[in-house]
Design a protein around this motif. Structure first.
Motif, short mmCIF file in Angstrom:
data_model
loop_
_atom_site.label_atom_id
_atom_site.label_comp_id
_atom_site.label_asym_id
_atom_site.label_seq_id
_atom_site.Cartn_x
_atom_site.Cartn_y
_atom_site.Cartn_z
N THR A 121 17.44 50.72 -46.77
CA THR A 121 17.78 50.52 -48.18
C THR A 121 16.57 50.59 -49.10
OG1 THR A 121 17.62 48.11 -47.94
CG2 THR A 121 19.78 49.11 -47.60
N GLU A 122 15.37 50.55 -48.53
CA GLU A 122 14.14 50.63 -49.35
C GLU A 122 13.02 51.20 -48.50
OE1 GLU A 122 11.03 47.79 -51.92
OE2 GLU A 122 12.62 46.88 -50.70
N ILE A 123 12.21 52.06 -49.11
CA ILE A 123 11.01 52.60 -48.47
C ILE A 123 9.79 51.98 -49.13
CG2 ILE A 123 9.63 54.68 -48.10
CD1 ILE A 123 12.25 56.27 -48.05
N LEU A 124 8.82 51.59 -48.31
CA LEU A 124 7.57 51.04 -48.82
C LEU A 124 6.42 51.88 -48.30
CD1 LEU A 124 9.53 48.37 -47.88
CD2 LEU A 124 7.87 47.31 -49.42
N LEU A 125 5.61 52.40 -49.22
CA LEU A 125 4.47 53.25 -48.90
C LEU A 125 3.19 52.44 -48.99
CD1 LEU A 125 5.50 56.34 -51.06
CD2 LEU A 125 5.84 56.05 -48.60
N THR A 126 2.40 52.46 -47.94
CA THR A 126 1.17 51.67 -47.92
C THR A 126 0.08 52.46 -47.23
OG1 THR A 126 0.25 49.49 -47.39
CG2 THR A 126 1.75 50.46 -45.76
N GLY A 127 -1.11 51.85 -47.11
CA GLY A 127 -2.23 52.51 -46.45
C GLY A 127 -3.20 51.48 -45.91
N GLY A 128 -4.44 51.85 -45.86
CA GLY A 128 -5.22 52.75 -46.66
C GLY A 128 -4.88 52.64 -48.15
N GLU A 129 -5.50 53.49 -48.89
CA GLU A 129 -5.18 53.57 -50.32
C GLU A 129 -4.42 54.87 -50.56
OE1 GLU A 129 -4.22 53.59 -53.90
OE2 GLU A 129 -5.09 51.74 -53.08
N PRO A 130 -3.12 54.79 -50.84
CA PRO A 130 -2.34 56.03 -51.01
C PRO A 130 -2.86 56.95 -52.11
CG PRO A 130 -0.89 54.15 -50.66
CD PRO A 130 -2.27 53.60 -50.83
N PHE A 131 -3.46 56.39 -53.18
CA PHE A 131 -3.88 57.24 -54.29
C PHE A 131 -5.08 58.11 -53.95
CE2 PHE A 131 -0.95 54.91 -56.91
CZ PHE A 131 -0.59 55.82 -57.89
N ILE A 132 -5.64 57.95 -52.76
CA ILE A 132 -6.66 58.88 -52.29
C ILE A 132 -6.04 60.24 -51.98
CG2 ILE A 132 -8.11 59.38 -50.26
CD1 ILE A 132 -9.07 56.55 -50.30
N LEU A 133 -4.78 60.25 -51.60
CA LEU A 133 -4.12 61.48 -51.18
C LEU A 133 -3.87 62.42 -52.36
CD1 LEU A 133 -1.50 59.93 -48.73
CD2 LEU A 133 -3.69 60.99 -48.15
N PRO A 134 -4.21 63.68 -52.24
CA PRO A 134 -3.99 64.61 -53.36
C PRO A 134 -2.52 64.95 -53.58
CG PRO A 134 -4.81 65.79 -51.44
CD PRO A 134 -4.89 64.33 -51.10
N ASP A 135 -1.68 64.72 -52.57
CA ASP A 135 -0.26 65.07 -52.68
C ASP A 135 0.63 63.84 -52.75
OD1 ASP A 135 -0.74 64.24 -50.11
OD2 ASP A 135 -0.22 66.14 -49.15
N LEU A 136 0.08 62.71 -53.20
CA LEU A 136 0.87 61.48 -53.26
C LEU A 136 2.08 61.63 -54.17
CD1 LEU A 136 1.19 58.49 -52.46
CD2 LEU A 136 -0.22 57.90 -54.46
N ASP A 137 1.93 62.40 -55.24
CA ASP A 137 3.08 62.57 -56.14
C ASP A 137 4.27 63.21 -55.43
OD1 ASP A 137 1.55 64.87 -55.88
OD2 ASP A 137 1.91 65.57 -57.92
N GLN A 138 4.00 64.16 -54.52
CA GLN A 138 5.08 64.79 -53.76
C GLN A 138 5.69 63.79 -52.77
OE1 GLN A 138 3.97 68.77 -52.16
NE2 GLN A 138 2.09 68.52 -53.34
N ILE A 139 4.85 62.99 -52.15
CA ILE A 139 5.34 61.98 -51.21
C ILE A 139 6.26 61.00 -51.93
CG2 ILE A 139 4.59 59.96 -49.86
CD1 ILE A 139 2.12 61.62 -49.05
N VAL A 140 5.81 60.52 -53.09
CA VAL A 140 6.63 59.57 -53.85
C VAL A 140 7.93 60.23 -54.30
CG1 VAL A 140 6.74 58.25 -56.00
CG2 VAL A 140 4.68 58.13 -54.56
N ALA A 141 7.85 61.46 -54.74
CA ALA A 141 9.06 62.16 -55.20
C ALA A 141 10.08 62.29 -54.07
CB ALA A 141 8.70 63.53 -55.75
N ASN A 142 9.61 62.60 -52.86
CA ASN A 142 10.51 62.72 -51.72
C ASN A 142 11.17 61.39 -51.38
OD1 ASN A 142 9.98 65.47 -51.36
ND2 ASN A 142 8.27 65.08 -49.99
N CYS A 143 10.40 60.31 -51.47
CA CYS A 143 10.93 59.00 -51.13
C CYS A 143 11.90 58.48 -52.19
CB CYS A 143 9.79 58.01 -50.92
SG CYS A 143 8.80 58.35 -49.45
N THR A 144 11.53 58.60 -53.45
CA THR A 144 12.40 58.09 -54.51
C THR A 144 13.67 58.91 -54.64
OG1 THR A 144 11.13 59.34 -56.17
CG2 THR A 144 10.53 57.02 -55.83
#
Length: 327
Positions: A121-144
Motif C-alpha cells: 500500500t506504500e513504497i518507501l525509497l531510502t539509501g544512501g542519499e537518493p538525491f545523489i542519483l541522476p535518475d531519481l526523478d524517474q524512480i520517483v515517477a515510477n513509484c508514485t
C-alpha cells in the motif's frame, strides 16, 4: 508410529502446549505435517530427526497487526548506498566512499508495477542519499504512478539540477522525509558532520515552500527527554505537524557502536529490497543475519516468505515461553 504417538500425546495436552517427538525419517516428518494440517494442530518445527507440535492453532500474528504494519504493506527500497554524509551511526554504513549498489530505474519500475497486486500500500525509497542519483526523478515517477510513496533524504542537496528534479516531482502522491536529530546544530552535527544541521533545516524549508508534505525523522542518541522536547518544539515552529514528527532511538546496526539490539526475532518485519536481495527490515539492510532471500521476484512470493518466517518466529517464541511456566 509417529501418528499414534501424536494422537496419544497431543490429545492429552492443554490447548497451546507443545511437545517434541523423535522421528526416524523424512517420511515420518511429512506424516506429522499432514496430521497437523488435518487435525487443526500446529507444526511448530520439524526436521528429519524430530517434530515439535502445538495443540491447537494460535491466532495469526500477521492478522493481529494493524493493516498498515503487516509485513509487505509498506515496501522499502534502498535506491543506493552511497551518500554525501558519513553519519557515525548509519545503519547502512553509507558514506561518500560506499559502493553505490543501486537498484536502478528498470528494476524499481518492475517492483513498483508488481507492488499493488502483492498487497503493498506504500513504497518507501531510502539509501544512501537518493538525491545523489541522476535518475531519481524517474524512480520517483515510477513509484508514485503505482502507489503513494515516501522519499527519505538528508535534505542537503536541493540546489541546481537536483532542485529542478525535486520541483518536477508530484506533490499529491509523495511525502519527503528529512532527517534532523536536534533543535540546534551541536548534537546533529556531532554525528552527521559540521554544517549539516543548517543545510538540513534549509532543505526542510525548501521542501515546504515547494508544497510537499514533509515528515521529519530524528535519531536520538541520548535518553535526555529535554532534547526530544526541544526538538519537537523546534519542528512545531517549522510547521511540521506532530503526526509527521518521527522520533526513534539509536539502533545498534551498521556503523553504530551502541544502541538497541534489533534482530529478526525482536523486529516486526518491513519487507526491504536492496540490490543484494530482500531483508527483514530497513534498519538491518546491511546485516547478513537479516537477509531473507537473494531473489526479489516474484514479489508476492517474497512477501509471503517474510510473513511465514514471521509466523515461525512468533510460534517459536511462544513455544519457548511455554517451556518455563511460572505456576
Amino acid at each position: 508410529m509417529v501418528i499414534l504417538e501424536l494422537v496419544e500425546q497431543v490429545l492429552s495436552m492443554a490447548e497451546g502446549d507443545t511437545i517434541t517427538l523423535p522421528l526416524d525419517s523424512a517420511d515420518e516428518r511429512n506424516l506429522a505435517a499432514a496430521w497437523c494440517a488435518r487435525t487443526g494442530n500446529t507444526l511448530v518445527a520439524a526436521d528429519d530427526s524430530s517434530v515439535t507440535v502445538r495443540r491447537g492453532r494460535p491466532a495469526d500474528p500477521v492478522a493481529a497487526l494493524p493493516a498498515d504494519r503487516r509485513p509487505g504493506a509498506r515496501l522499502w527500497l534502498y535506491t543506493n548506498f552511497d551518500c554525501n554524509l558519513a553519519c557515525d551511526y548509519c545503519c547502512a554504513r553509507s558514506s561518500p566512499q560506499a559502493d553505490r549498489r543501486a537498484l536502478g530505474v528498470d528494476r524499481v519500475r518492475e517492483i513498483a508495477e508488481a507492488a499493488p497486486a502483492a498487497g503493498v500500500t506504500e513504497i518507501l525509497l531510502t539509501g544512501g542519499e537518493p538525491f545523489i542519483l541522476p535518475d531519481l526523478d524517474q524512480i520517483v515517477a515510477n513509484c508514485t504512478a503505482a502507489l503513494p510513496t515516501t522519499l527519505l533524504t538528508n535534505g542537503m542537496l536541493f540546489r541546481g539540477h537536483r532542485l529542478q528534479m525535486l520541483q518536477a516531482m508530484p506533490r499529491d502522491r509523495l511525502t519527503l522525509q528529512i532527517s534532523l536529530d536536534s533543535a540546534t546544530p551541536d548534537l546533529h552535527d556531532t554525528h552527521r558532520g559540521k554544517g549539516s544541521w543548517a543545510k538540513a533545516v534549509a532543505g526542510i524549508r525548501t521542501a515546504l515552500g515547494e508544497g510537499f508534505t514533509v515528515r521529519v525523522a530524528a535519531t536520538l542518541t541520548t535518553d535526555d527527554l529535554k532534547e526530544e522536547r526541544e526538538l519537537r518544539s523546534f519542528l512545531d515552529s517549522l510547521g511540521i505537524p506532530h503526526q509527521h514528527q518521527v522520533v526513534r532511538p539509536l539502533a545498534h546496526q551498521g556503523a553504530a557502536d551502541d544502541g538497541l539490539e534489533l534482530t529478526v526475532e525482536t523486529l516486526i518485519p518491513e519487507v526491504t529490497i536492496t540490490a543484494d536481495g530482500v531483508y527483514w527490515h530497513p534498519v538491518g539492510a546491511d546485516n547478513d543475519e537479516q537477509l531473507v532471500t537473494r531473489d526479489i521476484f516474484p514479489l508476492d512470493a517474497v512477501i509471503d516468505l517474510v510473513r511465514e518466517q514471521f509466523r515461525a518466529h512468533q510460534a517459536t517464541a511462544d513455544a519457548a515461553a511455554r517451556t518455563f511456566p511460572c505456576a
